[in-house]
Design a protein around this motif. Structure first.
Motif, short mmCIF file in Angstrom:
data_model
loop_
_atom_site.label_atom_id
_atom_site.label_comp_id
_atom_site.label_asym_id
_atom_site.label_seq_id
_atom_site.Cartn_x
_atom_site.Cartn_y
_atom_site.Cartn_z
N GLN A 151 29.06 41.53 43.81
CA GLN A 151 30.50 41.50 44.05
C GLN A 151 30.66 42.66 44.46
N ILE A 152 29.95 43.88 44.50
CA ILE A 152 30.42 44.90 45.25
C ILE A 152 29.44 44.92 46.30
N LEU A 153 28.87 44.02 46.61
CA LEU A 153 28.27 43.96 48.23
C LEU A 153 29.14 43.46 48.88
N GLY A 154 30.02 42.35 48.51
CA GLY A 154 31.02 40.80 48.90
C GLY A 154 31.83 41.71 49.12
N ALA A 155 32.83 42.39 48.58
CA ALA A 155 33.86 42.53 48.54
C ALA A 155 34.46 43.94 49.18
N ALA A 156 35.54 44.40 49.92
CA ALA A 156 35.58 45.13 50.18
C ALA A 156 37.84 45.68 49.76
N ASN A 157 37.70 47.03 49.37
CA ASN A 157 38.79 47.91 48.77
C ASN A 157 40.23 48.24 50.26
N PHE A 158 40.33 48.49 49.62
CA PHE A 158 41.85 49.18 50.88
C PHE A 158 42.31 50.34 50.32
N ASN A 159 42.98 51.85 50.70
CA ASN A 159 43.41 52.42 50.25
C ASN A 159 45.25 52.41 49.64
N GLY A 160 45.70 53.52 49.02
CA GLY A 160 46.59 53.33 49.32
C GLY A 160 47.27 53.53 47.95
N GLY A 161 49.05 53.43 47.50
CA GLY A 161 49.69 53.79 46.47
C GLY A 161 49.73 53.11 45.28
N PRO A 162 50.51 53.83 44.45
CA PRO A 162 50.62 52.73 43.01
C PRO A 162 51.58 51.18 43.50
N LEU A 163 52.78 51.59 44.63
CA LEU A 163 53.73 50.94 44.95
C LEU A 163 52.95 49.31 45.59
N LEU A 164 52.51 50.44 46.84
CA LEU A 164 51.05 48.99 47.18
C LEU A 164 50.49 48.46 46.80
N HIS A 165 49.70 48.48 45.61
CA HIS A 165 48.55 47.91 44.66
C HIS A 165 49.56 47.07 43.21
N ILE A 166 50.16 47.77 43.47
CA ILE A 166 50.91 46.33 42.96
C ILE A 166 51.58 45.54 43.09
N MET A 167 52.50 45.85 44.77
CA MET A 167 53.05 45.00 45.18
C MET A 167 51.36 43.85 46.08
N SER A 168 50.42 44.15 46.23
CA SER A 168 49.34 43.79 46.48
C SER A 168 48.61 43.12 45.11
N GLY A 169 48.80 43.10 44.31
CA GLY A 169 47.61 42.14 42.65
C GLY A 169 47.14 43.26 42.19
N ASN A 170 47.11 44.94 42.80
CA ASN A 170 45.99 45.25 42.95
C ASN A 170 44.59 45.02 43.51
N LEU A 171 44.36 44.00 44.39
CA LEU A 171 43.92 43.57 45.29
C LEU A 171 43.42 44.88 46.24
N GLY A 172 43.62 45.42 46.29
CA GLY A 172 43.69 47.10 46.63
C GLY A 172 41.79 47.67 46.20
N PHE A 173 42.35 46.74 45.06
CA PHE A 173 40.73 47.02 44.42
C PHE A 173 40.24 45.71 44.46
N GLN A 174 39.85 44.93 45.15
CA GLN A 174 38.89 43.63 45.54
C GLN A 174 37.85 43.68 44.70
N ILE A 175 36.96 44.68 44.58
CA ILE A 175 35.22 45.06 44.25
C ILE A 175 35.34 45.19 42.96
N GLU A 176 36.84 46.39 42.52
CA GLU A 176 36.63 46.10 40.68
C GLU A 176 37.47 44.48 40.83
N HIS A 177 37.86 43.70 40.77
CA HIS A 177 38.45 42.77 40.54
C HIS A 177 37.52 41.46 40.46
N HIS A 178 36.82 41.69 41.71
CA HIS A 178 35.50 40.83 41.05
C HIS A 178 34.84 41.18 40.23
N LEU A 179 34.33 42.49 40.07
CA LEU A 179 33.21 42.77 38.67
C LEU A 179 33.99 42.52 37.38
N TYR A 180 35.25 42.55 37.60
CA TYR A 180 35.90 42.37 36.62
C TYR A 180 37.32 41.58 36.62
#
Lengths: 407, 105
Positions: free
Chosen positions: A283-312
């Motif tokens: 999951q860690i190796l197969g995913a990629a995050n992107f950087n941003g502030g809290p508003l960007l992360h909320i608007m992107s479903g927190n998929l800027g933390f794709q690695i964490e989403h795939h872990l959990y």
């Protein structure tokens, strides 16, 4: 390069993989045990905001467009409110609720069993194609249909055909009509083309899609425009624009999840007897995050933390930011690549890959190390090879289920 | 013939994983409702760790009545669950479900 053994690729011992697994488990346990009213308040607040945006958008378009003086600003404002409502409902709310992230609250509405999101794809089919196929077989060639969605060539290991020359165009079409592309995703068009899809299952799914899609079309292109009376055209265009904005945004965010450089692909050998630690590593190796502030992360479903989403995938999305600090530390500790970058860079790399892979491999250079496995046609797995929806269970089966009869 | 054979898929690891992630009933394959129901032995109930996939209440009750069913099975209801994949050093090498919001038994 497609990886056939994540442990070997990362030069980790059995003990190190197991220890990594234990440390990631500990993060999970901590978050599970600390879920509280504060998290519940977060999702409830978000849903309230999303619904206010929807009401504001509809009312602005119904009332604000009556006067010539306010028509244009009302149309722009109404479209904006609607686009924001649709993006929030799709990304941070619907996707995450359907993962079961909020089931622990025992809320009768905010639950993966009954949340029906505001797009053309039926929730049941999303939960199969996304929650199961994509999250279980993440980035495994021939298993994970998200590697190209059946129309794009997104890995050098995928066999090139002249069809792929057009993929910059298919990509643009997919982006603008993303809602409908997603609606058809669980049908598995390639298996239908090859005559491998169970026709009864296909008909059942098509009926569901047509019903949901019809309701979406009626809502945005018939009912609300009709309610607007003489300004029906303004409302119709506003609704179409809001849908387009949502489609484009969702497409960009989703394409940043597994297509930037650094997000690896895997062969089917990797998933044979895969342990929990190895699953985490994939999951860690197969995913990629992107950087941003809290508003960007909320608007992107927190998929800027794709690695964490795939872990959990079933932990509350509002916790991914704090989880990411711990995950990054573990990646540094075990020397595991943690792929991240600015949003424009991540999407730029995905777009570059789409264009590059529209031509044969010999015409371009790889942006990743050369694959050890030669390019070959990897037929998506059939129902019997990759467990698909159960077709028949006999007397104790879906035929007797009230839910089945209702569908 | 053991009638439970038709329902033996509930012991199939791949099916169990599919049910967990797709949020579907291990019996009828339709979307789970609320509450989610787990059937388990007294030991599983005590450990709050179940091997059979989540089910609808009606499907779980039907499975319990099926000839060949484990007579010790007890039924618990929950709103949500955690899905646990086995680690290499786990004694229990089966995937399991841990209800996180028990409603009753």
């Amino acid at each position: 390069m497609a990886i056939s053994d994540v442990q070997e690729y990362m030069h980790l011992t059995d003990d190190e993989v197991d220890q990594l697994g234990r440390e990631l488990d500990a993060i999970r346990k901590e978050i599970e045990e600390s879920r509280s009213a504060k998290d519940a308040a977060y999702i409830n607040r978000l849903i309230k905001i999303q619904r206010y945006l929807a009401v504001a958008g509809r009312l602005t378009l119904l009332a604000g467009t009556r006067s010539r003086r306010t028509r244009l600003p009302a149309a722009v404002a109404g479209t904006t409110f609607l686009a924001l409502h649709k993006i929030l409902e799709n990304m941070e709310i619907g996707h995450n609720v359907m993962h079961g992230q909020w089931d622990w609250m025992n809320d009768p509405e905010i639950h993966s069993s009954n949340w029906e999101w505001d797009t053309a794809q039926p929730a049941e089919q999303w939960k199969h194609s996304h929650n199961y196929v994509h999250h279980q077989f993440t980035n495994v060639l021939g298993y994970d249909n998200d590697i190209g969605y059946g129309i794009l060539r997104m890995a050098r290991e995928q066999k090139w055909t002249p069809f792929h020359v057009g993929q910059p165009v298919y990509n643009a079409m997919l982006a603008s009509l993303f809602q409908w592309g997603v609606a058809l995703h669980d049908l598995d068009i390639e298996r239908i083309r090859n005559g491998e899809k169970d026709p009864r299952e296909m008909k059942r799914q098509l009926r569901q899609i047509l019903r949901k899609g019809r309701n979406q079309v009626l809502k945005d292109y018939v009912v609300y425009p009709a309610l607007a009376g003489r300004q029906w055209k303004t409302t119709l265009v506003a609704n179409a624009t809001a849908n387009l904005v949502r489609n484009l945004w969702a497409y960009v965010i989703i394409f940043c999840g597994h297509f930037p450089d650094g997000a690896m692909h895997f062969t089917e050998e990797e998933i044979e007897d895969e342990s929990r630690g190895e699953w985490y590593l994939r999951q860690i190796l197969g995913a990629a995050n992107f950087n941003g502030g809290p508003l960007l992360h909320i608007m992107s479903g927190n998929l800027g933390f794709q690695i964490e989403h795939h872990l959990y995938p079933d932990l509350p999305s509002n916790r991914y930011a704090e989880i990411s600090v711990r995950v990054k530390e573990l990646c540094e500790k075990y020397d595991i690549p943690y792929t991240t970058g600015p949003l424009y860079q991540q999407y730029g790399q995905a777009l570059r890959t789409i264009i590059k892979l529209s031509v044969p491999n010999s015409w371009t250079s790889s942006d990743q190390p050369e694959p050890p496995t030669p390019s070959r046609s990897r037929k998506p797995k059939s129902d019997s090879e990759r467990p698909a929806r159960i077709k028949e269970l006999g007397a104790w089966s879906r035929g007797k289920s009230q839910e089945r009869q209702a569908s | 013939m053991n009638a439970l054979t038709e329902a033996d898929r509930v012991h199939d690891r791949r099916w169990v994983v599919q049910c967990a992630l797709s949020r579907i009933c291990g019996g009828c394959a339709m979307s789970l409702g609320r509450p989610v129901v787990f059937l388990g032995t007294p030991d599983e109930v005590a450990r709050n760790a179940f091997h059979l996939p989540p089910m609808h209440l009606a499907c779980a009750e039907e499975l319990r009545r099926t000839p060949g069913a484990d007579p010790t099975w007890r039924l618990v209801t929950t709103s949500g669950f955690e899905f646990v994949r086995p680690a290499r050093d786990d004694l229990d090498q089966q995937p399991r479900f841990e209800p996180n919001s028990l409603l009753g038994g």
